[in-house]
Design a protein around this motif. Sequence first.
Motif, PDB file in Angstrom:
ATOM      1  N   GLU A   1       0.907  -1.591   0.012  1.00 47.77           N
ATOM      2  CA  GLU A   1       0.347  -0.094  -0.523  1.00 47.77           C
ATOM      3  C   GLU A   1       0.884   1.138   0.126  1.00 47.77           C
ATOM      4  O   GLU A   1       0.589   2.312  -0.687  1.00 47.77           O
ATOM      5  N   ASN A   2       1.981   0.839   0.611  1.00 42.91           N
ATOM      6  CA  ASN A   2       3.075   1.984   1.295  1.00 42.91           C
ATOM      7  C   ASN A   2       2.200   3.123   1.157  1.00 42.91           C
ATOM      8  O   ASN A   2       2.256   4.495   0.480  1.00 42.91           O
ATOM      9  N   LYS A   3       1.659   2.727   2.250  1.00 45.36           N
ATOM     10  CA  LYS A   3       1.219   4.376   3.143  1.00 45.36           C
ATOM     11  C   LYS A   3       1.337   5.126   3.740  1.00 45.36           C
ATOM     12  O   LYS A   3       2.028   6.090   4.066  1.00 45.36           O
ATOM     13  N   TYR A   4       2.911   3.958   4.773  1.00 48.49           N
ATOM     14  CA  TYR A   4       3.417   4.880   5.609  1.00 48.49           C
ATOM     15  C   TYR A   4       5.023   5.019   4.981  1.00 48.49           C
ATOM     16  O   TYR A   4       5.556   3.935   5.249  1.00 48.49           O
ATOM     17  N   HIS A   5       5.668   5.932   4.727  1.00 50.57           N
ATOM     18  CA  HIS A   5       6.143   6.099   4.163  1.00 50.57           C
ATOM     19  C   HIS A   5       7.740   6.337   5.815  1.00 50.57           C
ATOM     20  O   HIS A   5       7.721   6.929   6.572  1.00 50.57           O
ATOM     21  N   HIS A   6       8.208   5.447   5.965  1.00 45.22           N
ATOM     22  CA  HIS A   6       9.317   5.064   7.278  1.00 45.22           C
ATOM     23  C   HIS A   6      10.434   5.142   7.305  1.00 45.22           C
ATOM     24  O   HIS A   6      10.789   4.990   5.870  1.00 45.22           O
TER      25      HIS A   6
ATOM     26  N   PHE B   1       5.070  12.607   7.016  1.00 43.82           N
ATOM     27  CA  PHE B   1       3.942  13.251   8.426  1.00 43.82           C
ATOM     28  C   PHE B   1       4.015  14.485   9.121  1.00 43.82           C
ATOM     29  O   PHE B   1       3.312  14.987   9.560  1.00 43.82           O
ATOM     30  N   SER B   2       5.250  13.937   9.637  1.00 49.52           N
ATOM     31  CA  SER B   2       6.048  14.800  10.336  1.00 49.52           C
ATOM     32  C   SER B   2       7.630  15.383  10.720  1.00 49.52           C
ATOM     33  O   SER B   2       8.086  14.267   9.857  1.00 49.52           O
ATOM     34  N   ASP B   3       8.451  16.203  11.251  1.00 52.25           N
ATOM     35  CA  ASP B   3       9.613  16.023  10.759  1.00 52.25           C
ATOM     36  C   ASP B   3      10.077  15.557  12.647  1.00 52.25           C
ATOM     37  O   ASP B   3      11.633  15.822  12.572  1.00 52.25           O
ATOM     38  N   ARG B   4       9.260  15.323  13.246  1.00 50.52           N
ATOM     39  CA  ARG B   4       9.550  14.636  14.229  1.00 50.52           C
ATOM     40  C   ARG B   4      10.877  13.480  13.935  1.00 50.52           C
ATOM     41  O   ARG B   4      10.199  12.954  13.270  1.00 50.52           O
ATOM     42  N   LYS B   5      11.099  13.199  14.994  1.00 49.78           N
ATOM     43  CA  LYS B   5      11.988  11.291  14.840  1.00 49.78           C
ATOM     44  C   LYS B   5      11.996  10.762  16.407  1.00 49.78           C
ATOM     45  O   LYS B   5      12.080  11.454  17.385  1.00 49.78           O
TER      46      LYS B   5
ATOM     47  N   LEU C   1      -0.155  12.752  15.395  1.00 53.54           N
ATOM     48  CA  LEU C   1      -0.210  12.139  14.288  1.00 53.54           C
ATOM     49  C   LEU C   1      -1.527  11.308  13.959  1.00 53.54           C
ATOM     50  O   LEU C   1      -1.540  10.943  12.635  1.00 53.54           O
ATOM     51  N   GLY C   2      -2.354  10.708  14.829  1.00 52.04           N
ATOM     52  CA  GLY C   2      -3.114  10.133  14.697  1.00 52.04           C
ATOM     53  C   GLY C   2      -3.253   8.847  15.644  1.00 52.04           C
ATOM     54  O   GLY C   2      -2.246   8.378  16.031  1.00 52.04           O
TER      55      GLY C   2
END
Length: 141
Positions: free
Chosen positions: A54-59, A81-85, A114-115
């Motif tokens: 699905e490639n929904k979440y790029h890690h 989704f975010s620049d936080r790590k 982020l949900g």
Amino acid sequence: MNTPITVQYKINASAEKVWKALTDKDEMKSWYFDIEDFEPEVGKVFNFYEPGGENKYHHQGEILEIIPNQKLKHTWSYPDFSDRKTTVTWELQSHDDETLVKLTHEGIENFKDLGEGFSRENFTGGWNSIVGQSLKEYLEK
């Protein structure tokens, strides 16, 4: 609440065997994620998606520390989704032919906005499944 997520399991395999499963991208595909650009070297950045296509979440991760057969530490983020790590640390403690695998995921509160998919509960369940089932079954087969 800045409490890290910690999961640990004893695996009936040597630390060397566990280390290879954690750092060899061909072995990773069998139990973890398909991470084509993974290189076990400090400073290297790697990217992957959840399984299923699905490639929904790029890690994305960056290797922060490596002590062969003992410790692998890297960042864990979702750049779309975010620049936080956050930080994930894999620690291995060998006892004869058994290895205690301890995974610590720190900074999970960075994803709280982020949900639900990024909740502490989801990560805890995910890591327990990855370490306690996928990795353990892969190495003990």
